[in-house]
Design an enzyme around this catalytic site. Sequence first.
Site, PDB file in Angstrom:
ATOM      1  N   ARG A   1       0.844  -1.209   0.000  1.00 41.78           N
ATOM      2  CA  ARG A   1       0.000   0.000   0.000  1.00 41.78           C
ATOM      3  C   ARG A   1       0.876   1.253   0.000  1.00 41.78           C
ATOM      4  O   ARG A   1       0.569   2.231  -0.687  1.00 41.78           O
ATOM      5  CB  ARG A   1      -0.913  -0.010   1.233  1.00 41.78           C
ATOM      6  CG  ARG A   1      -1.980  -1.085   1.184  1.00 41.78           C
ATOM      7  CD  ARG A   1      -2.844  -1.019   2.438  1.00 41.78           C
ATOM      8  NE  ARG A   1      -3.793  -2.116   2.475  1.00 41.78           N
ATOM      9  CZ  ARG A   1      -3.994  -2.895   3.525  1.00 41.78           C
ATOM     10  NH1 ARG A   1      -3.321  -2.689   4.653  1.00 41.78           N
ATOM     11  NH2 ARG A   1      -4.877  -3.872   3.481  1.00 41.78           N
TER      12      ARG A   1
ATOM     13  N   PHE B   1     -11.528  -5.348  -5.459  1.00 41.31           N
ATOM     14  CA  PHE B   1     -11.458  -6.246  -4.288  1.00 41.31           C
ATOM     15  C   PHE B   1     -10.924  -5.442  -3.086  1.00 41.31           C
ATOM     16  O   PHE B   1      -9.946  -5.799  -2.455  1.00 41.31           O
ATOM     17  CB  PHE B   1     -10.540  -7.464  -4.542  1.00 41.31           C
ATOM     18  CG  PHE B   1     -10.862  -8.239  -5.791  1.00 41.31           C
ATOM     19  CD1 PHE B   1     -11.889  -9.182  -5.789  1.00 41.31           C
ATOM     20  CD2 PHE B   1     -10.154  -8.030  -6.965  1.00 41.31           C
ATOM     21  CE1 PHE B   1     -12.194  -9.915  -6.943  1.00 41.31           C
ATOM     22  CE2 PHE B   1     -10.442  -8.752  -8.116  1.00 41.31           C
ATOM     23  CZ  PHE B   1     -11.459  -9.696  -8.113  1.00 41.31           C
TER      24      PHE B   1
ATOM     25  N   ASP C   1     -16.062  -3.923  -4.347  1.00 39.71           N
ATOM     26  CA  ASP C   1     -16.045  -5.228  -3.687  1.00 39.71           C
ATOM     27  C   ASP C   1     -17.452  -5.802  -3.808  1.00 39.71           C
ATOM     28  O   ASP C   1     -18.433  -5.056  -3.786  1.00 39.71           O
ATOM     29  CB  ASP C   1     -15.659  -5.077  -2.206  1.00 39.71           C
ATOM     30  CG  ASP C   1     -15.189  -6.389  -1.598  1.00 39.71           C
ATOM     31  OD1 ASP C   1     -13.970  -6.544  -1.355  1.00 39.71           O
ATOM     32  OD2 ASP C   1     -16.036  -7.279  -1.367  1.00 39.71           O
ATOM     33  N   SER C   2     -17.553  -7.125  -3.931  1.00 39.30           N
ATOM     34  CA  SER C   2     -18.890  -7.714  -4.076  1.00 39.30           C
ATOM     35  C   SER C   2     -19.639  -7.711  -2.746  1.00 39.30           C
ATOM     36  O   SER C   2     -20.855  -7.867  -2.720  1.00 39.30           O
ATOM     37  CB  SER C   2     -18.785  -9.138  -4.620  1.00 39.30           C
ATOM     38  OG  SER C   2     -17.977  -9.904  -3.765  1.00 39.30           O
TER      39      SER C   2
ATOM     40  N   ALA D   1     -20.649  -1.670  -4.541  1.00 42.69           N
ATOM     41  CA  ALA D   1     -20.803  -3.083  -4.185  1.00 42.69           C
ATOM     42  C   ALA D   1     -21.205  -3.830  -5.449  1.00 42.69           C
ATOM     43  O   ALA D   1     -22.360  -3.790  -5.858  1.00 42.69           O
ATOM     44  CB  ALA D   1     -21.869  -3.240  -3.105  1.00 42.69           C
TER      45      ALA D   1
ATOM     46  N   ASP E   1      -6.620  -7.269  -6.213  1.00 43.83           N
ATOM     47  CA  ASP E   1      -6.185  -8.069  -5.051  1.00 43.83           C
ATOM     48  C   ASP E   1      -7.291  -9.064  -4.693  1.00 43.83           C
ATOM     49  O   ASP E   1      -7.942  -8.938  -3.653  1.00 43.83           O
ATOM     50  CB  ASP E   1      -5.865  -7.135  -3.870  1.00 43.83           C
ATOM     51  CG  ASP E   1      -5.314  -7.901  -2.675  1.00 43.83           C
ATOM     52  OD1 ASP E   1      -4.792  -9.023  -2.858  1.00 43.83           O
ATOM     53  OD2 ASP E   1      -5.408  -7.382  -1.542  1.00 43.83           O
TER      54      ASP E   1
ATOM     55  N   CYS F   1      -2.942 -14.285  -3.568  1.00 46.86           N
ATOM     56  CA  CYS F   1      -2.633 -14.708  -2.190  1.00 46.86           C
ATOM     57  C   CYS F   1      -2.870 -16.209  -2.029  1.00 46.86           C
ATOM     58  O   CYS F   1      -2.992 -16.703  -0.917  1.00 46.86           O
ATOM     59  CB  CYS F   1      -3.441 -13.900  -1.177  1.00 46.86           C
ATOM     60  SG  CYS F   1      -5.208 -14.076  -1.373  1.00 46.86           S
TER      61      CYS F   1
HETATM   62  N1  SAH Z   1      -7.348  -5.583  -0.992  1.00 49.08           N
HETATM   63  C1  SAH Z   1      -7.966  -5.851   0.272  1.00 49.08           C
HETATM   64  C2  SAH Z   1      -8.108  -7.335   0.558  1.00 49.08           C
HETATM   65  C3  SAH Z   1      -8.891  -8.092  -0.483  1.00 49.08           C
HETATM   66  S1  SAH Z   1      -9.578  -9.573   0.112  1.00 49.08           S
HETATM   67  C4  SAH Z   1      -7.196  -5.126   1.371  1.00 49.08           C
HETATM   68  O1  SAH Z   1      -6.163  -4.508   1.089  1.00 49.08           O
HETATM   69  O2  SAH Z   1      -7.617  -5.203   2.512  1.00 49.08           O
HETATM   70  C5  SAH Z   1     -10.585 -10.055  -1.198  1.00 49.08           C
HETATM   71  C6  SAH Z   1     -11.910  -9.314  -1.313  1.00 49.08           C
HETATM   72  O3  SAH Z   1     -12.532  -9.722  -2.522  1.00 49.08           O
HETATM   73  C7  SAH Z   1     -12.931  -9.599  -0.227  1.00 49.08           C
HETATM   74  O4  SAH Z   1     -13.274  -8.398   0.419  1.00 49.08           O
HETATM   75  C8  SAH Z   1     -14.161 -10.171  -0.958  1.00 49.08           C
HETATM   76  O5  SAH Z   1     -15.395  -9.701  -0.452  1.00 49.08           O
HETATM   77  C9  SAH Z   1     -13.937  -9.680  -2.358  1.00 49.08           C
HETATM   78  N2  SAH Z   1     -14.530 -10.492  -3.432  1.00 49.08           N
HETATM   79  C10 SAH Z   1     -14.611 -11.843  -3.516  1.00 49.08           C
HETATM   80  N3  SAH Z   1     -15.159 -12.222  -4.693  1.00 49.08           N
HETATM   81  C11 SAH Z   1     -15.434 -11.080  -5.381  1.00 49.08           C
HETATM   82  C12 SAH Z   1     -16.001 -10.793  -6.656  1.00 49.08           C
HETATM   83  N4  SAH Z   1     -16.393 -11.768  -7.482  1.00 49.08           N
HETATM   84  N5  SAH Z   1     -16.112  -9.501  -7.036  1.00 49.08           N
HETATM   85  C13 SAH Z   1     -15.720  -8.500  -6.212  1.00 49.08           C
HETATM   86  N6  SAH Z   1     -15.184  -8.718  -4.992  1.00 49.08           N
HETATM   87  C14 SAH Z   1     -15.045  -9.972  -4.576  1.00 49.08           C
END
Ligand code: SAH
Length: 394
Positions: free
Chosen positions: A213, A229, A251-252, A278, A298, A338
């Site tokens: 970050r 994400f 984020d979903s 969302a 991510d 990850c």
């Molecule tokens: N970048 C974040 C961590 C990401 S964790 C940070 O720095 O804290 C992964 C995220 O992806 C989760 O919050 C989850 O809700 C989201 N996610 C999972 N599947 C998804 C999709 N199909 N579309 C959008 N978001 C999604």
Amino acid sequence: MSYHKIYLKPKKEESLLRFHPWVFSGAIQRMEGKPEEGDIVEVYSADGRFLAVGHYQIGSISVRVLSFKPCEIDHAFWVERIRIAYQLRQILGLVDTPTNNTFRLVHGEGDNLPGLVIDMYAHTAVVQAHSVGMHRSRQEIGLALQEVIGEKLQNIYYKSETTLPYKAGLDNESGYLYGHDVEDIAMENGLRFYVDWQKGQKTGFFVDQRENRSLLERYSKGRSVLNMFCYTGGFSFYAMRGGAKLVHSVDSSAKAIMLTNKNVELNFPGDARHEAFAEDAFKYLERMGENYDLIILDPPAFAKHKEVLRNALQGYRKLNAIAFEKIRPGGILFTFSCSQVVSKENFRLAVFSAAAQSKRKVRILHQLTQPADHPVNIYHPEGEYLKGLVLYVE
Ligand code: SAH
């Protein structure tokens, strides 16, 4: 104290002699007594040499090693291991600095405590057990934490409902081991976050992206940023502090978007540069325009097991391909995986295929990984789970 004994088949001691901290079920010849899942056991070679002591578990990994020397797993053991872990974070300059109070205190095998994760947020430790042995030791771990950290530690929240083996049939025993419900505000590099350790994902916050970050912040000036994400919005506030023109977080999970908005408001009240959506990642990426020149991808772990590796690599390729197709010329892409089972090489290959498909000129600026408070035990290379690339797209 005498522990149950496990004897390995001939030659199966080799990985333990190289300090790899797991014993696979196929390596076991016989057991003395009938250990229950989570019991402490001692492991011996076929010819009776002591090899290790660890937690017994049912499944393909049978023992997770706590020590390669004979020892009692008692209060002194937990205090010693947690003290060593805490001292390392002090050396790393993460403990109680004016700008940071958030760090991973124990990172499983990386801290010679397989199956245990502890994250610190201001005055709260969130403890997560990934094995029945660690689950059964949680009270001991809580006491050791109090002894090592002292008065600064006001709460210990135990959270393992999603990490314990389902087959162990344990009740959901999440709750406070010490202290009580407070709203602790965590700080990372001078930015502040609400952390919902009770209902949030993982221990409530992704501590492992701290340095990545920071790097993003340096590239943000004047850019239009998409944080895909976003979860609790980590990358978004760094981009804002770095002088981004606009930041869109996606984020979903509606709850994640709520948290992102709350955290942006905490750091940049009333700042109109930020908007959060969302929505499913693929849907958003398909419908979005070509206005972003800094994109973060991510995603959650696409592969949790080896069997689904191929699909995971396809997923990374598809996701990155859309970003390459749509990012503005001169754009910068921060892309991550990850998944522990996806190697650095495999991830790079998936991103390479995506780049080639877009036919754009792409250069690697940085190769990223997890920070030092998520150390990799050199004898357990599987612990290197976070991979990232920063790419310049012409
Ligand atoms: N970048 C974040 C961590 C990401 S964790 C940070 O720095 O804290 C992964 C995220 O992806 C989760 O919050 C989850 O809700 C989201 N996610 C999972 N599947 C998804 C999709 N199909 N579309 C959008 N978001 C999604």
